[in-house]
Enzyme design. Structure first.
Site, mmCIF file in Angstrom:
data_model
loop_
_atom_site.group_PDB
_atom_site.id
_atom_site.type_symbol
_atom_site.label_atom_id
_atom_site.label_comp_id
_atom_site.label_asym_id
_atom_site.label_seq_id
_atom_site.Cartn_x
_atom_site.Cartn_y
_atom_site.Cartn_z
ATOM 1 N N GLU A 48 0.526 -0.681 -0.201
ATOM 2 C CA GLU A 48 -0.030 0.077 0.090
ATOM 3 C C GLU A 48 0.702 1.268 -0.456
ATOM 4 O OE1 GLU A 48 -2.030 -2.430 3.140
ATOM 5 O OE2 GLU A 48 -0.341 -2.563 2.397
ATOM 6 N N CYS A 79 -0.232 1.037 6.853
ATOM 7 C CA CYS A 79 -1.406 1.564 5.805
ATOM 8 C C CYS A 79 -2.092 2.475 5.539
ATOM 9 C CB CYS A 79 -1.129 0.241 5.297
ATOM 10 S SG CYS A 79 0.582 -0.150 5.050
#
Length: 153
Positions: A48, A79
């Site tokens: 991510e 993330c």
């Protein structure tokens, strides 16, 4: 999500935990990433994070409104923090985190930074989970063979 799965396979071929992510802006992929923590020896080299960084460079902005992120595994708190900070509108993820609590839903709705994120889990869940379980099964098998080989010596 299919592109995120393709990226997860790329990570797997490099010996990384197979997680892939894509950022989509107005229907077009603008950021791709896959896990590279081992290769780069960086705790932040999650799929991510890499996809978000590439998307930010593409739009020349740290904000990614009107964007969505697709990731093969439920995002971790780091993330999710980056997703919130980038002002991404929606998170789609495949497999649910089984080992640790990810806090995805709690962070998405915590009203941090005056931004909330819509979350949808379980997208291609079986395929995403299989990539991960196959990877870890293979890892355990190799480790077992390694131990047996060293006992014989």
């Amino acid at each position: 999500m299919r592109e995120a799965l393709r990226l997860a396979e790329k990570a797997k071929k490099k010996g990384e935990v197979p997680i892939g992510a894509v950022v989509v802006y107005r229907g077009k992929i603008i950021g791709r990433g896959y896990n590279l923590r081992t290769r780069l020896q960086m705790a932040s080299a999650h799929a991510e994070m890499r996809a978000i960084d590439k998307a930010c460079k593409k739009l020349h902005s740290w904000r990614l409104p009107e964007s969505e992120i697709y990731v093969t595994l439920e995002p971790c708190p780091m993330c999710m923090g980056a997703i919130l900070n980038a002002r991404i509108d929606k998170v789609y993820f495949g497999a649910y985190e089984q080992k640790g609590r990810s806090l995805t839903a709690e962070l998405a709705n915590a009203n941090l930074l005056n931004h909330t994120v819509e979350v949808e889990g379980g997208v291609l869940q079986e395929e995403c989970a299989k990539v991960l379980s196959d990877f870890f099964s293979e890892m355990r098998r190799r480790e077992k063979e390694k131990k047996q080989k060293s006992k014989k010596q």
